[in-house]
Write an enzyme that holds these catalytic residues in place. Structure first.
Site, PDB file in Angstrom:
ATOM      1  N   ASP A  72       6.794   1.319   1.988  1.00 41.61           N
ATOM      2  CA  ASP A  72       6.563   0.296   0.966  1.00 41.61           C
ATOM      3  C   ASP A  72       7.452   0.579  -0.246  1.00 41.61           C
ATOM      4  OD1 ASP A  72       3.878   1.086   2.349  1.00 41.61           O
ATOM      5  OD2 ASP A  72       3.496  -0.967   1.649  1.00 41.61           O
ATOM      6  N   PHE A 122      -0.851  -0.578  12.428  1.00 42.21           N
ATOM      7  CA  PHE A 122      -1.738  -0.120  11.358  1.00 42.21           C
ATOM      8  C   PHE A 122      -2.191  -1.248  10.431  1.00 42.21           C
ATOM      9  CE2 PHE A 122      -3.567   2.978   8.519  1.00 42.21           C
ATOM     10  CZ  PHE A 122      -3.369   2.472   7.252  1.00 42.21           C
ATOM     11  N   ASN A 123      -1.282  -2.029   9.864  1.00 43.92           N
ATOM     12  CA  ASN A 123      -1.664  -3.020   8.850  1.00 43.92           C
ATOM     13  C   ASN A 123      -2.670  -4.027   9.397  1.00 43.92           C
ATOM     14  OD1 ASN A 123      -0.058  -1.924   6.851  1.00 43.92           O
ATOM     15  ND2 ASN A 123       1.689  -3.258   7.308  1.00 43.92           N
ATOM     16  N   THR A 133       3.052  -6.014   2.701  1.00 46.32           N
ATOM     17  CA  THR A 133       3.523  -4.885   3.510  1.00 46.32           C
ATOM     18  C   THR A 133       2.411  -3.874   3.768  1.00 46.32           C
ATOM     19  OG1 THR A 133       4.258  -3.637   1.574  1.00 46.32           O
ATOM     20  CG2 THR A 133       5.869  -5.112   2.605  1.00 46.32           C
ATOM     21  N   ASP A 146       0.854  -1.206   0.000  1.00 44.63           N
ATOM     22  CA  ASP A 146       0.000   0.000   0.000  1.00 44.63           C
ATOM     23  C   ASP A 146       0.887   1.252   0.000  1.00 44.63           C
ATOM     24  OD1 ASP A 146      -0.787   0.544   3.526  1.00 44.63           O
ATOM     25  OD2 ASP A 146       0.975  -0.390   2.623  1.00 44.63           O
ATOM     26  N   ASN A 181      -2.480   2.762   3.418  1.00 42.61           N
ATOM     27  CA  ASN A 181      -1.958   4.087   3.783  1.00 42.61           C
ATOM     28  C   ASN A 181      -2.781   5.207   3.158  1.00 42.61           C
ATOM     29  OD1 ASN A 181       0.298   3.383   5.382  1.00 42.61           O
ATOM     30  ND2 ASN A 181       1.414   2.791   3.535  1.00 42.61           N
ATOM     31  N   HIS A 213       9.698   0.380   8.290  1.00 40.03           N
ATOM     32  CA  HIS A 213       8.928  -0.845   8.558  1.00 40.03           C
ATOM     33  C   HIS A 213       9.044  -1.873   7.409  1.00 40.03           C
ATOM     34  CE1 HIS A 213       6.890   1.404  11.775  1.00 40.03           C
ATOM     35  NE2 HIS A 213       6.508   2.304  10.910  1.00 40.03           N
ATOM     36  N   ASP A 214       8.473  -1.544   6.273  1.00 35.77           N
ATOM     37  CA  ASP A 214       8.309  -2.526   5.197  1.00 35.77           C
ATOM     38  C   ASP A 214       9.622  -3.036   4.608  1.00 35.77           C
ATOM     39  OD1 ASP A 214       5.407  -0.703   4.021  1.00 35.77           O
ATOM     40  OD2 ASP A 214       5.585  -2.255   5.550  1.00 35.77           O
TER      41      ASP A 214
HETATM   42  O1  RIB Z   1       2.474   0.280  10.796  1.00 36.16           O
HETATM   43  C1  RIB Z   1       3.352   0.438   9.705  1.00 36.16           C
HETATM   44  C2  RIB Z   1       2.767  -0.152   8.458  1.00 36.16           C
HETATM   45  O2  RIB Z   1       1.565   0.529   8.115  1.00 36.16           O
HETATM   46  C3  RIB Z   1       3.672   0.017   7.233  1.00 36.16           C
HETATM   47  O3  RIB Z   1       3.431  -1.037   6.341  1.00 36.16           O
HETATM   48  C4  RIB Z   1       3.204   1.303   6.638  1.00 36.16           C
HETATM   49  O4  RIB Z   1       3.468   1.387   5.229  1.00 36.16           O
HETATM   50  C5  RIB Z   1       1.733   1.195   6.864  1.00 36.16           C
HETATM   51  O5  RIB Z   1       1.172   0.393   5.822  1.00 36.16           O
HETATM   52 CA    CA Z   2       2.849  -0.519   4.023  1.00 35.26          CA
END
Ligand code: RIB
Ligand code: CA
Length: 312
Positions: free
Chosen positions: A16, A168-169, A127, A11, A41, A242-243
């Site tokens: 990403d 979040f994901n 991701t 996303d 996102n 993160h990703d």
């Molecule tokens: O919490 C971080 C994640 O949420 C990452 O994948 C960021 O791109 C969002 O998608």
């Molecule tokens: Ca992401």
């Protein structure tokens, strides 16, 4: 050794984007069979456009970009423009992509690749929210069972980043995450505990700034914008990547350490929905269903990132 076949389900989102660029910069080790996109996102119309712009930036128009699910399985979509900006890739300054989306829904693209490739030869790298992956499991479990493994960014052993409990994901589509973590494929999970150990400090950002290529300039612009939120919100020096941890592990697994754990998803609590409940100390009788990463060699990670960017 033949390159490992992967599908990135994403996303974009600046982090990403860095993961995608690292993968596309490593064709000797990673064959990106497809990029599939999901709402997260930012809305789907932007995540899919951003993914197409990124494959063009990397000079990899050969990689198909498929459009996937526009919302979570049950919950309404919640986005994160407050982190990524209105475009989802603020700071990248990329041209409108010329290439069109690949024909076929992302769910069908994932299933088509797994059906045609040898069993156990394709790694899924989600991701973003897990909606596409979960629906592929619901639609054709026998085909999804042909995947080698899932290497995902999501969840946390400790605190969340959208609520005190949820990352979040997983928070955006907890029901999809429940399906994925219960399906039975090997999972390597990069949660916030490990991703917050690879933050974009000023020195690391300056090293990327010195990469005077279109990809280097785009990466610098994205991360310079991306750092803003975490600096203000958490008073840290920069944003966590993160990703890209997923791709970095596929390229250099020794950069990370973790433990096999049982992980389950809270899909019911009004305060903790979307939490990954990680049995780190084996208190339950449940067998592990994921390898949960918690340690990272941050300097090694950024060395790898810079090497990838220099190859584009
Ligand atoms: O919490 C971080 C994640 O949420 C990452 O994948 C960021 O791109 C969002 O998608
Ligand atoms: Ca992401």
């Amino acid at each position: 050794m033949a390159a490992r076949k992967i599908v990135i389900d994403c996303d974009p989102g600046q982090d990403d984007a860095i993961a995608i660029l690292m993968a596309l910069a490593s064709p000797d080790r990673l064959e990106v069979a497809a990029i599939t996109t999901v709402a997260g996102n930012v809305p789907l119309a932007l995540t899919e456009k951003n993914a197409r712009a990124l494959v063009e930036l990397a000079g990899r128009d050969d990689v198909p970009v498929h459009i996937g699910c526009s919302r979570p399985m049950l919950r309404p979509l919640e986005t994160a423009e407050y982190v990524h900006g209105e475009t989802g890739l603020n700071g990248a300054n990329l041209a409108e992509p010329r290439i069109a989306p690949a024909p076929g829904h992302a769910v069908d693209a994932i299933l088509g690749i797994l059906a045609r490739e040898p069993e156990g030869s394709v790694t899924l790298v989600p991701t973003g929210p897990l909606t596409n992956v979960a629906l592929a499991m619901v639609k054709a479990p026998e085909v999804m069972a042909r995947a080698a493994q899932i290497v995902l960014m999501g969840g946390a052993v400790d605190l969340g980043n959208v609520t005190p409990a949820a990352e979040f994901n997983i928070y955006v589509d907890p029901h999809a995450a429940h399906v994925v973590f219960g399906f039975g494929l090997p999972i390597t999970m990069f949660g916030l505990d490990v991703t917050h150990k690879v933050t974009v400090t000023d020195a690391r950002l300056e090293a990327i700034r010195a990469i005077d290529t279109p990809a280097g300039r785009a990466a610098y612009g994205m991360l310079e914008f991306y750092n803003r939120y975490d600096r203000q919100r958490y008073d840290t020096e920069g944003g966590p990547l993160h990703d890209p941890c997923t791709i970095a592990w596929l390229l250099e697994p020794a950069l990370f350490e973790g433990r096999d754990c049982f992980v389950e998803i809270d899909t019911t609590s009004p305060t903790c929905i979307g939490r990954t409940v990680v049995d780190w100390w084996r208190r339950s009788d449940h067998p592990p269903n994921a390898t949960v990463m918690r340690e990272a060699d941050a300097d090694g990670f950024f060395r790898l990132l810079n090497d990838c960017l220099k190859r584009l």
